[in-house]
Motif scaffolding. Structure first.
Motif, mmCIF file in Angstrom:
data_model
loop_
_atom_site.group_PDB
_atom_site.id
_atom_site.type_symbol
_atom_site.label_atom_id
_atom_site.label_comp_id
_atom_site.label_asym_id
_atom_site.label_seq_id
_atom_site.Cartn_x
_atom_site.Cartn_y
_atom_site.Cartn_z
ATOM 1 N N THR A 1 0.821 -1.211 0.000
ATOM 2 C CA THR A 1 0.000 0.000 0.000
ATOM 3 C C THR A 1 0.852 1.256 0.000
ATOM 4 O O THR A 1 0.381 2.321 -0.331
ATOM 5 N N LEU B 1 0.375 3.632 -5.900
ATOM 6 C CA LEU B 1 -0.639 3.253 -6.880
ATOM 7 C C LEU B 1 -0.411 1.839 -7.383
ATOM 8 O O LEU B 1 0.711 1.428 -7.624
ATOM 9 N N PRO C 1 -6.459 6.396 -8.853
ATOM 10 C CA PRO C 1 -6.739 6.511 -7.419
ATOM 11 C C PRO C 1 -8.144 7.043 -7.192
ATOM 12 O O PRO C 1 -8.670 7.800 -8.013
ATOM 13 N N THR C 2 -8.720 6.638 -6.088
ATOM 14 C CA THR C 2 -10.071 7.118 -5.788
ATOM 15 C C THR C 2 -10.001 8.616 -5.453
ATOM 16 O O THR C 2 -8.928 9.168 -5.156
ATOM 17 N N ARG D 1 -8.733 9.232 -2.019
ATOM 18 C CA ARG D 1 -7.295 8.941 -1.987
ATOM 19 C C ARG D 1 -6.527 10.178 -2.471
ATOM 20 O O ARG D 1 -5.542 10.600 -1.868
ATOM 21 N N ARG D 2 -7.001 10.755 -3.580
ATOM 22 C CA ARG D 2 -6.300 11.918 -4.130
ATOM 23 C C ARG D 2 -6.392 13.119 -3.180
ATOM 24 O O ARG D 2 -5.463 13.887 -3.026
#
Lengths: 329, 428
Positions: free
Chosen positions: A7, A16, A22-23, A26-27
């Motif tokens: 992770t 990534l 990325p969700t 997440r960003r």
């Protein structure tokens, strides 16, 4: 702190999985959750700043346009009346003069004394840390306590006063230092603030002095510069940024002076004499003195003082920047 | 030591526990002791009232007020003993939800509190008993025909002298200001000043006395401007100006006017002080002391003493206004034994009901009785419309005249103008 394998990447590597975007969350959290951590650490302070500083400032501005006696939710709009009342009040105008006199006395004096001490200490080869602490310790004393000592002991106008006792030993007579019949109160006011703050600014200037590269001095020494010329052409120009900050802080602090004035000069009945009255003290007396609560007037006064500090700050910034540009040319 | 999250948690837990402990004590000034606004009535039986006192200096006062509150049968009264700047704390608290239902305030509520609707009319609490109270105080608590508080006890200031010193100097107790100056001069020695009224030369504490003792009031009868800008008043100031310059006025002593030490230590022959110092003076001099009002100044003058009476007010936004008023009536109108205890057992004060004066041993006879009589006959208190800005301008002008020797008429003219505009602002 160990992260589950897969992770996290190393520093600077985005966590990534290949080929997957990325969700959104997440960003938003950013690389290594940096945004999250930034928010976590900064938000409490930002919230405090908002609630305890910016909201009251905005509220003061709002109150200043109302008749707000004993209420923070006023209804009677008075426009600029509070401002015009203050600006036409000769005592408010003369309190601004008291500030100017105080600043003219205390700002250069503190700067010169702090710089002198900083230069002396940075030239010291032994016990530097000891003397740095010795001069810094008064900074830890509260203005209120110091003012009480100055008032009750040193500058007591009676025969019990320390300075008056010394004067009598030398054949002089008692001086009524704080009574207003002479300008003795300025000696008390200036010496008190000087004693309390000189150590703090000394530390700032020592930090500034330590940042000046030793090579500069060596080069100057090779060119034959020494003593006063070193100070004039190397030390002071290199200290410009620190000096600008120190002078700005000194000025703002002088503007906000309240504690030592109040505790040295106020009467036992909660009154304050007409002399030695800086703007904050005057505003306090007329808006919150006794059981008075004229928050509209107080708000207007705060706004006027804030505007003056901003003007001073901008002017000083401009002067310093001009100096830097001239040096760079 | 490495700080772990558990440490932080326990530290936070500790803080919470401290806060909880703080909330238990009802009289520490920190608890959310807002009575009816947040507490409401408990269990539906008795209402809960929050009552505030400022911190009295005399030992035992706090226990006494707690005892009175605890013995009230019709409500649970939580007393807050406020250490700190009480005069500022109360108006601030009245703007929040943590306010007292019942609170004492010097000479009743301020004009701002009355005009802002923060306190209730207490006329019906006094009812027909009003005639039993000291009428100088009742007059001060009355505004626009309504009485806004019930007086608790009366404090006052007065002039202390020693008959033995006066005899030695061959002068009589002074009843006029010029006699006071002569007596002060006659008693002054190398080690002893003649008269002391504070380390500012008396400017702060005597300023209003010059108005009253010259025969004037602070404001004119319509309360539209100052009531004393007359040649007689200016002459009084000039007389004090001259006194200030003489050696007979002691301008610096070991303590300020509110402490009798300078008088007791023999730093001054006469001193302006408070009734509260009388036990100390009595202890030091036995019967060799007397008290006077501030003597009459000029041809139109009269003797005068200032008084202050902490008085009980009821907050208008209390949810139990009626219960709060009933409690105030019970304690400060009906409970005469408690009133005598409060006035007599902790320091020296004058009960506000005149008939109780003989029951207070400290003021039943001698100088104490003289003092109690003075309040009734010659007592003055600042006008309710004598606001902060007017008082401040007045004090500034007074300092300039007495200390710096400025001309009274030219110094006080701007004070008069400021008072007119200030009173117009308040009335308008």
């Amino acid at each position: 702190m160990s992260a589950p394998a897969g992770t996290r990447g190393g520093p600077g590597i985005a966590p990534l999985a290949a080929g997957r975007r990325p969700t959104w969350g997440r960003r938003l959290r950013g690389r290594q959750d940096r945004n999250l951590w930034f928010g976590l650490f900064v938000l409490p302070f930002l919230a405090g700043l908002l609630v305890f500083v910016y909201v009251p400032i905005a509220w003061s501005a709002y109150l200043s346009f109302f008749e707000a006696r004993a209420t923070v939710t006023p209804t009677k709009f008075v426009g600029w009346a509070n401002y015009s009342y203050l600006l036409s009040d000769p005592e408010f105008r003369s309190s601004l003069l008291v500030f100017v006199a105080f600043a003219v006395l205390i700002v250069p004096l503190t700067y010169v004394c702090s710089l002198g001490l900083a230069l002396l200490l940075s030239g010291l080869r032994v016990a530097q840390a000891f003397f740095r602490s010795v001069f810094f310790i008064p900074t830890a004393v509260s203005y209120v306590i110091a003012a009480m000592i100055w008032r009750i002991s040193f500058f007591n106008g009676g025969r019990f006063g320390l300075i008056n006792s010394m004067l009598r030993q030398l054949g002089g007579s008692n001086i009524d230092w704080l009574g207003g019949a002479n300008y003795g109160y300025w000696v008390a006011l200036v010496s008190l603030r000087l004693w309390l703050q000189v150590g703090f600014y000394m530390i700032l200037l020592i930090a500034g002095l330590n940042r000046i590269p030793q090579e500069t001095y060596e080069a100057a020494a090779i060119d034959g510069a020494a003593g006063w010329r070193l100070l004039r052409y190397i030390t002071l120009p290199q200290l410009r940024a620190t000096s600008a900050a120190v002078l700005m802080l000194l000025l703002i602090n002088a503007f906000q002076a309240f504690d030592e004035f109040w505790n040295l000069l106020s009467g036992v009945n909660g009154t304050y004499p007409p002399y030695g009255r800086p703007p904050l003290v005057h505003l306090f007396v007329i808006s919150l003195g006794g059981s008075n609560q004229d928050l509209g007037l107080g708000g207007a006064g705060t706004m006027i003082l804030t505007a003056i500090i901003v003007v001073f700050g901008v002017a000083q910034n401009w002067l310093t920047n001009r100096g830097v540009e001239r040096d760079e040319r | 030591m490495q700080i772990t999250r558990r440490h932080l948690l326990t530290a936070a837990g500790g803080l919470a526990a401290t806060a909880a402990l703080a909330a238990c004590g009802s009289n520490n000034g920190l608890s959310n002791n807002s009575g009816s606004s947040s507490g409401g009535s408990s269990g539906g039986s008795k209402p809960t009232l929050a009552q505030w006192y400022h911190q009295y200096g005399e030992a035992g006062t706090k226990e006494a007020v707690n005892k009175y509150a605890a013995s009230y049968p019709d409500a649970t009264v939580n007393v807050t003993w406020y250490a700190g700047n009480y005069d500022t704390a109360v108006p601030a608290a009245l703007l929040t939800n943590s306010f007292p239902d019942v609170f004492e305030y010097g000479n009743g509520p301020t004009l701002d509190m009355i005009k802002g609707g923060q306190v209730v009319d207490m006329t019906d609490v006094l009812g027909s008993s009003v005639s039993k109270f000291n009428q100088s105080v009742i007059k001060r608590l009355t505004f626009q025909g309504k009485i806004w508080a019930v007086p608790q006890v009366i404090d006052m200031q007065l002039l202390y002298y020693r008959p033995s010193l006066l005899n030695k100097a061959g002068v009589q107790p002074p009843t006029t200001f010029s006699a006071l100056v002569d007596a002060a001069k006659a008693q002054t020695t190398k080690d002893m000043g003649g008269f002391f009224a504070g380390n500012d030369g008396g400017v702060g504490v005597l300023g209003n006395m010059f108005v009253w003792a010259s025969g004037f009031d602070q404001l004119n009868s319509g309360r539209t401007g100052l009531g004393f800008l007359e040649p007689n008043f200016y002459d009084s100031l000039k007389a004090y100006q001259a006194f200030y310059k003489s050696n007979a006025l002691l301008k610096s002593a070991s303590k300020d006017w509110f402490d009798a030490s300078p008088f007791i230590n023999g730093e001054t022959a006469m001193q302006w002080g408070g009734l509260w110092s009388m036990p100390d003076v009595q202890k030091a001099f036995g019967n060799d002391f007397g008290v006077l009002a501030f003597p009459a100044m000029g041809s139109s003058g009269r003797p005068a003493v200032p008084f202050g009476a902490y008085s009980s007010c009821v907050a208008a936004k209390s949810k139990n206004v009626d219960a709060a008023k009933a409690f105030v009536k019970w304690l400060w109108v009906d409970q005469t034994a408690d009133q005598v205890d409060f006035a007599n057992s902790y320091g020296t004060h004058i009960p506000s009901q005149v008939a109780l004066v003989p029951q207070c041993t400290k003021i039943a006879q001698g100088p104490g009785k003289d003092a109690a009589d003075m309040v009734a006959k010659e007592g003055f208190a600042s006008d309710i419309m004598w606001t902060g800005p007017i008082g401040d301008a007045f004090n500034s002008a007074m300092t300039n005249v007495i200390v710096k020797g400025a001309d009274p008429a030219s110094e006080f003219k701007p004070v008069g103008d400021k008072a007119v505009s200030e009173l117009k602002r308040i009335n308008g």
